[in-house]
Design an enzyme around this catalytic site. Sequence first.
Site, PDB file in Angstrom:
ATOM      1  N   TYR A  62       0.833  -1.200   0.000  1.00 21.02           N
ATOM      2  CA  TYR A  62       0.000   0.000   0.000  1.00 21.02           C
ATOM      3  C   TYR A  62       0.865   1.247   0.000  1.00 21.02           C
ATOM      4  O   TYR A  62       1.941   1.275   0.615  1.00 21.02           O
ATOM      5  CB  TYR A  62      -0.885   0.053   1.246  1.00 21.02           C
ATOM      6  CG  TYR A  62      -2.084  -0.861   1.207  1.00 21.02           C
ATOM      7  CD1 TYR A  62      -3.243  -0.487   0.549  1.00 21.02           C
ATOM      8  CD2 TYR A  62      -2.058  -2.091   1.848  1.00 21.02           C
ATOM      9  CE1 TYR A  62      -4.352  -1.317   0.532  1.00 21.02           C
ATOM     10  CE2 TYR A  62      -3.167  -2.926   1.832  1.00 21.02           C
ATOM     11  CZ  TYR A  62      -4.308  -2.530   1.168  1.00 21.02           C
ATOM     12  OH  TYR A  62      -5.400  -3.361   1.145  1.00 21.02           O
ATOM     13  N   TYR A 103      -0.665  -9.935   0.591  1.00 18.08           N
ATOM     14  CA  TYR A 103       0.368  -9.388   1.480  1.00 18.08           C
ATOM     15  C   TYR A 103       0.276  -9.998   2.872  1.00 18.08           C
ATOM     16  O   TYR A 103      -0.804 -10.394   3.309  1.00 18.08           O
ATOM     17  CB  TYR A 103       0.296  -7.857   1.543  1.00 18.08           C
ATOM     18  CG  TYR A 103      -1.018  -7.274   2.018  1.00 18.08           C
ATOM     19  CD1 TYR A 103      -1.311  -7.168   3.383  1.00 18.08           C
ATOM     20  CD2 TYR A 103      -1.955  -6.804   1.110  1.00 18.08           C
ATOM     21  CE1 TYR A 103      -2.505  -6.616   3.812  1.00 18.08           C
ATOM     22  CE2 TYR A 103      -3.159  -6.256   1.535  1.00 18.08           C
ATOM     23  CZ  TYR A 103      -3.427  -6.161   2.882  1.00 18.08           C
ATOM     24  OH  TYR A 103      -4.616  -5.619   3.306  1.00 18.08           O
ATOM     25  N   ARG A 107      -3.137 -11.767   3.666  1.00 21.13           N
ATOM     26  CA  ARG A 107      -4.416 -11.403   3.053  1.00 21.13           C
ATOM     27  C   ARG A 107      -4.447 -11.906   1.616  1.00 21.13           C
ATOM     28  O   ARG A 107      -3.477 -11.712   0.888  1.00 21.13           O
ATOM     29  CB  ARG A 107      -4.601  -9.874   3.007  1.00 21.13           C
ATOM     30  CG  ARG A 107      -4.698  -9.116   4.329  1.00 21.13           C
ATOM     31  CD  ARG A 107      -5.817  -9.525   5.249  1.00 21.13           C
ATOM     32  NE  ARG A 107      -7.079  -9.958   4.647  1.00 21.13           N
ATOM     33  CZ  ARG A 107      -8.033  -9.161   4.192  1.00 21.13           C
ATOM     34  NH1 ARG A 107      -7.907  -7.858   4.231  1.00 21.13           N
ATOM     35  NH2 ARG A 107      -9.161  -9.651   3.695  1.00 21.13           N
ATOM     36  N   HIS A 127      -7.223  -8.488  -2.707  1.00 22.32           N
ATOM     37  CA  HIS A 127      -8.548  -7.907  -2.468  1.00 22.32           C
ATOM     38  C   HIS A 127      -8.558  -6.429  -2.794  1.00 22.32           C
ATOM     39  O   HIS A 127      -7.511  -5.774  -2.803  1.00 22.32           O
ATOM     40  CB  HIS A 127      -8.980  -8.104  -1.005  1.00 22.32           C
ATOM     41  CG  HIS A 127      -8.064  -7.420  -0.032  1.00 22.32           C
ATOM     42  ND1 HIS A 127      -6.896  -7.975   0.401  1.00 22.32           N
ATOM     43  CD2 HIS A 127      -8.137  -6.205   0.574  1.00 22.32           C
ATOM     44  CE1 HIS A 127      -6.282  -7.147   1.232  1.00 22.32           C
ATOM     45  NE2 HIS A 127      -7.015  -6.062   1.358  1.00 22.32           N
ATOM     46  N   HIS A 150     -10.687  -2.975  -1.480  1.00 20.78           N
ATOM     47  CA  HIS A 150     -11.622  -2.430  -0.490  1.00 20.78           C
ATOM     48  C   HIS A 150     -12.652  -1.550  -1.196  1.00 20.78           C
ATOM     49  O   HIS A 150     -12.295  -0.780  -2.090  1.00 20.78           O
ATOM     50  CB  HIS A 150     -10.876  -1.577   0.535  1.00 20.78           C
ATOM     51  CG  HIS A 150      -9.887  -2.338   1.365  1.00 20.78           C
ATOM     52  ND1 HIS A 150     -10.202  -2.837   2.607  1.00 20.78           N
ATOM     53  CD2 HIS A 150      -8.597  -2.681   1.142  1.00 20.78           C
ATOM     54  CE1 HIS A 150      -9.132  -3.452   3.119  1.00 20.78           C
ATOM     55  NE2 HIS A 150      -8.147  -3.372   2.240  1.00 20.78           N
TER      56      HIS A 150
HETATM   57 FE   LIG Z   1      -6.223  -4.436   2.490  1.00 15.47          FE
END
Ligand SMILES: [Fe+3]
Lengths: 241, 208
Positions: free
Chosen positions: A107, A146, A156, A159, A161
């Site tokens: 991110y 990640y 995770r 995905h 959000h």
């Molecule tokens: Fe996330």
Amino acid sequence: MSDQGSFYQRDRNWHPPALTPQYKTSILRSPQYPLLSLENTISEMTGPVFGHNTLGPLDNDLIRNFAKTGDPIGQRIVVYGRVLDENARPVPGALVEFWQANAGGRYRHKKETYLAAIDPNFGGCGRTITDEEGRYWFRTIKPGAYPWPNGINDWRPAHIHFSIFGQAFAQRLITQMYFEGDPMIWHCPIVSTIPDRQAVEQLIAALDRETTLPMDALAYKFDIVLRGRRSTMFENRMEGN
Amino acid sequence: MVQKLERLKESPSQTAGPYVHIGATPNWVEITGVWKEDLGLVLVGPGAKGDRIVVKGHIFDGSGTPLKDALVEIWQADWQGLHNSPQERRGKADPHFTGWGRQPTDGVTGEFKFETIKPGRVPYRDGRLMAPHITFWIVARGINIGLHTRMYFGDEEAANAECPVLARIEHKVRISTLIASRSEENSIPTYTFDIHLQGEKETVFFDI
Ligand SMILES: [Fe+3]
């Protein structure tokens, strides 16, 4: 728009409960008293709307909206679908916001510490407003999986959000979209906060071969359902109208 | 077999996660140049009617630690008690007041802060007036489904005493968790609304 009644009660067995110990952060952040059930009042049956003038031309194109020196690295995809209500009616004019990691699972955020590389050409945010038939679409790159600090080896699945504004504050929803065929979905402590397997499947976007952009991008279909309203056929009009 | 109702299920909620700000307030996390301004920063236009106020507070977890990664949204009526929404059927709200705000909790202190207008009173379902209030919606890492609550005003004792929603709270000691205390800061009325996710002071949250 015709008069409409209050929203269907939320099915709290379909949504994740507040306390889900396998997702450790929920332990200290979950209310322990029961929620106070409240019939909708005007305060929740209304909500903000966002006009198309809110949007810039690249807001639904994550491949271009942060690009500095070229396109971001990664699998090019289109995500499309409809925002519907529980009565299967389209929700036009819904603001849909989305954010995600880059192709490496990183991110762009000052508190993010994962060692995967930042992509100089990828910001990771976008938004759009549904059309008259509740449809939306955007272009992006497929996010990577990640690791995250929960267990010592929790990851995770890939995905995206999503945050959605319908017509009323009572419909306010944040959720996540997963990708068809990803085996990691079934190992994720956050996915498994959702108790019902069918409910999890509602968050898995389908690969759509008929909507791919040939020689350009894969396509995934992701419909989102917001709370539906009761028919006012049997309901007394609220006073004060 | 019986006939089908043809209804869909609401999409299940998932946590907003620690990076909700990338999508909700990208400029605030230094993702600049994608859109000009984060949504929800400004509720009050220059021509807005009503008393200008500040609403601020912290969100505390069960250990008493403030959340530094939460996102707070508020929704409220204008000074007359009307909402700036097409779903508002009782009249036209002040066009200079959006009624919707969005703020992150500060990454260091955990404080959130809104500059807004003191709302007017809104009728309950049976026509009785509710006390002035602001609807809150809170999401964060560790919160699996957004939490709805309401802030009421500490200087509205008479209205609070007759509010049909506050009257629904069985454990009267918990009513105080929804009432913000008033002070003056820079001669602007400032209401402090601290939210407790758990513990003795757990805020009343609503299933609306
Ligand atoms: Fe996330």
